[in-house]
Enzyme design. Sequence first.
Site, short mmCIF file in Angstrom:
data_model
loop_
_atom_site.label_atom_id
_atom_site.label_comp_id
_atom_site.label_asym_id
_atom_site.label_seq_id
_atom_site.Cartn_x
_atom_site.Cartn_y
_atom_site.Cartn_z
N HIS A 6 66.57 -8.18 0.65
CA HIS A 6 67.00 -9.41 -0.02
C HIS A 6 68.31 -9.89 0.59
CE1 HIS A 6 65.34 -11.86 -3.29
NE2 HIS A 6 66.53 -12.42 -3.27
N HIS A 8 54.44 -11.24 -0.59
CA HIS A 8 54.54 -11.13 -2.05
C HIS A 8 53.63 -12.20 -2.66
CE1 HIS A 8 57.33 -10.55 -5.78
NE2 HIS A 8 56.10 -10.85 -6.14
N GLU A 13 54.15 -6.73 -1.93
CA GLU A 13 55.04 -6.64 -3.07
C GLU A 13 54.43 -7.37 -4.27
OE1 GLU A 13 59.29 -6.94 -0.63
OE2 GLU A 13 58.52 -8.68 -1.73
#
Length: 250
Positions: free
Chosen positions: A200, A44, A76
């Site tokens: 997550h 990310h 991401e």
Amino acid sequence: MTAKLSVNLNAIAQLRNRRDLPWPSVRHFGKIALAAGAHGLTVHPRPDQRHIRFSDLAVLRALIADEFPNAEFNIEGYPSDHFIGLCLECAPHQVTLVPDDPAQATSDHGWNFMQNRDLLKKTVERLKKKKMRVSLFADGDASQEQLRAAAESGADRIELYTGPYGACHDDPKAEAELAARLGETASIARNLGLGVNAGHDLTVANLPPLVAQIPDLAEVSIGHGLTADALEYGMAESVRRFRHACGDTI
């Protein structure tokens, strides 16, 4: 069906960035993870480059292309023009769009798909023209109406935000309730033609109940918990432990 494991390298990069030194190397640990059977790597790249740097992207993409051609690269990020440019340049296999503000410490909520319908549809179309799979970050209790808007964007998948589920590590009753709710959301998404990823705060302990609720879970992206385990078990063994938790017989 076994959920595929994508190892998120953000935590490794954040540790590296504490010093002006090239270690720990995200490429090196990415290679260990892939050699141990991880299906892919996730990064990310945030605007401030506080963990993954823009320069890491080409390095990791080349690692997969040159040494692990069956693995996937997942990037991401929030669909800014700069982020989309990075994706078009790097050509990952999957792009996961998240609604993050640049100041956020980490992703902590899914999209309001109805409110962001135009942005997401335009972005998805742009990425899919370049043959990239697109996944959209979704709340674990997203409504059918919201998920219908996600499907109408043209996205291939959603990624269920499992942060609240991971936060119930010391409350078995709440954990079971949230796992069931995630399963219901996944079922709605499936009926709308969307594949389902999750990510997550997933761990070796809480993955099996989640997989039981979502038997067709396509992929999990795991960074913090896997990196924490790697301090105790090493990266390769941690990947094997998480693969087993995903239902992989190895």
